[in-house]
Design a protein around this motif. Sequence first.
Motif, PDB file in Angstrom:
ATOM      1  N   THR A  61      32.350  33.303  31.932  1.00  0.00           N
ATOM      2  CA  THR A  61      33.813  32.824  32.211  1.00  0.00           C
ATOM      3  C   THR A  61      34.182  32.785  33.634  1.00  0.00           C
ATOM      4  O   THR A  61      35.000  32.124  34.273  1.00  0.00           O
ATOM      5  N   VAL A  62      33.353  33.541  34.545  1.00  0.00           N
ATOM      6  CA  VAL A  62      33.507  33.382  35.809  1.00  0.00           C
ATOM      7  C   VAL A  62      33.076  32.089  36.350  1.00  0.00           C
ATOM      8  O   VAL A  62      33.756  31.289  37.140  1.00  0.00           O
ATOM      9  N   LYS A  77      35.601  29.727  35.434  1.00  0.00           N
ATOM     10  CA  LYS A  77      36.864  29.501  36.338  1.00  0.00           C
ATOM     11  C   LYS A  77      36.544  28.990  37.869  1.00  0.00           C
ATOM     12  O   LYS A  77      37.371  28.146  38.335  1.00  0.00           O
ATOM     13  N   LEU A 134      36.772  35.803  42.128  1.00  0.00           N
ATOM     14  CA  LEU A 134      36.929  34.697  42.509  1.00  0.00           C
ATOM     15  C   LEU A 134      37.856  34.185  43.887  1.00  0.00           C
ATOM     16  O   LEU A 134      37.682  33.895  45.032  1.00  0.00           O
ATOM     17  N   ARG A 135      39.086  34.858  43.467  1.00  0.00           N
ATOM     18  CA  ARG A 135      40.168  34.514  44.619  1.00  0.00           C
ATOM     19  C   ARG A 135      40.208  35.808  45.531  1.00  0.00           C
ATOM     20  O   ARG A 135      40.453  35.346  46.802  1.00  0.00           O
ATOM     21  N   GLU A 148      39.220  37.621  31.848  1.00  0.00           N
ATOM     22  CA  GLU A 148      39.670  36.375  32.679  1.00  0.00           C
ATOM     23  C   GLU A 148      40.400  36.769  33.973  1.00  0.00           C
ATOM     24  O   GLU A 148      40.222  36.043  34.961  1.00  0.00           O
ATOM     25  N   LYS A 149      41.292  37.732  33.807  1.00  0.00           N
ATOM     26  CA  LYS A 149      41.967  38.265  34.875  1.00  0.00           C
ATOM     27  C   LYS A 149      40.949  38.652  36.063  1.00  0.00           C
ATOM     28  O   LYS A 149      41.132  38.577  37.155  1.00  0.00           O
ATOM     29  N   GLU A 171      36.772  25.250  37.519  1.00  0.00           N
ATOM     30  CA  GLU A 171      38.348  24.954  37.312  1.00  0.00           C
ATOM     31  C   GLU A 171      38.964  24.874  38.912  1.00  0.00           C
ATOM     32  O   GLU A 171      39.738  24.316  39.217  1.00  0.00           O
ATOM     33  N   MET A 172      38.316  26.203  39.558  1.00  0.00           N
ATOM     34  CA  MET A 172      38.893  26.173  41.148  1.00  0.00           C
ATOM     35  C   MET A 172      38.349  25.072  42.116  1.00  0.00           C
ATOM     36  O   MET A 172      38.605  24.955  43.265  1.00  0.00           O
ATOM     37  N   GLU A 183      38.924  35.952  37.660  1.00  0.00           N
ATOM     38  CA  GLU A 183      39.957  35.180  38.777  1.00  0.00           C
ATOM     39  C   GLU A 183      40.011  36.121  39.929  1.00  0.00           C
ATOM     40  O   GLU A 183      40.008  35.559  40.972  1.00  0.00           O
TER      41      GLU A 183
END
Length: 413
Positions: A41-42, A45, A15-16, A8-9, A48-49, A12
């Motif tokens: 998972t990507v 997220k 994506l970020r 998950e890290k 969610e973003m 993220e």
Amino acid sequence: MADQKMKEKYAELALRTGVNLQKNQALMINAPIEGADFTRTVAKKAYEMGAKDVHINWEDDELTLLKYENAPDEVIGTFPEWKVKLLDTYAEDGAAVLSIRSTNPDLLKDIDSSRVAMANKASAQAMKNFRQYTMNDRITWSIITIPTGDWAQKIFPEKSREDAVESLWDAIATIVRVDQDDPIAAWDEHNKTLETAREILNRKKYTKLVFKAPGTDLAIELPDGHIWKGGSAVSEQGTTFNPNMPTEEVFSLPHKYGVNGTVSSTKPLNYGGSLIDNFSLTFKDGKVVDYQAEQGEETLKHLLETDEGSRRLGEVALVPDESPVSQSGLIFYNTLYDENASCHIALGKAYPTNLEGGAEMDDEALDSHGVNDSLNHVDFMIGSNKLDIDGVLDDGTTEAVFRNGTWALNVKG
């Protein structure tokens, strides 16, 4: 151990820091079917973003191989128009593009190299417009990897499939800094280091770089107005993103007519599912005039014959031997990783953004500045701890840039 929290890290971070996804922006992901869980998972997220849409282009090595083994040449040599429209539609909408490249390096080793070359050329021709969006940073884009079974066992042949995948997860986590408490902050710091290196090179304004190592004696002229880039980039919309994760390079563009000498590879090149290894190229006035390879020479021949620009260089990149990829001691058989273990150069198209005003120039103007154009852009590795690089300044004086595979310039301040 690559647990769900670490994955998950990583998602993220991609994506970020990778594509730097914005609220109400679409995301297109190119992903291997074997990595479906991570891709979900990507996608989760991303929503969610605030992503307005997440589209997945699934890739399956087994189906790809079946097609090469059974489809007629007219199918292999055609890139579907609907795929072109799909890619162009998302690019025109300003979507972010995340590619997860985890192909088996030996996937097409038994396929006629002429069929692979045919497919690669058709794809490159069809995607020419889409590639303008990425190579000119008109959209945000990033490339990452995740372990897949066949790829992991190529790197760790002595291990079981499950253990090989776990070992590759561990290596990837370290190299992309996901094993750190705050990977995003770690990448911010890393990008500052690369920014310092490129700023020093941009102030130097070298007219030529000379590479010397066993099997290599190569002079690369740099065009007036060349720009060194590396680490993060900035899109047309002003969004900062990282095109490659990992990245340890600073890079610019050679003058397409100003490359002379011989260069030898230091790591295998995985080109379109086939390996080219222990090869050398000889250049005269920018063009490859001779070549040889211990493995994959026919594949190398097809690569060089794709078009006129495939025999010329489009990139020169500097990577110190102490990079995390190099220090892992592994050969990844994956250009994204291996190129970040080693100084490298690229056959084919140059990035227009590596020239002052290049992103706004048409093809004719770019050519007049010595910027190479091609359907290809293929990086291959030439660095080692035996590589020395000298830079020639505008007044003709020469100074050390690399010695024994690492910076001779003080790029760390």
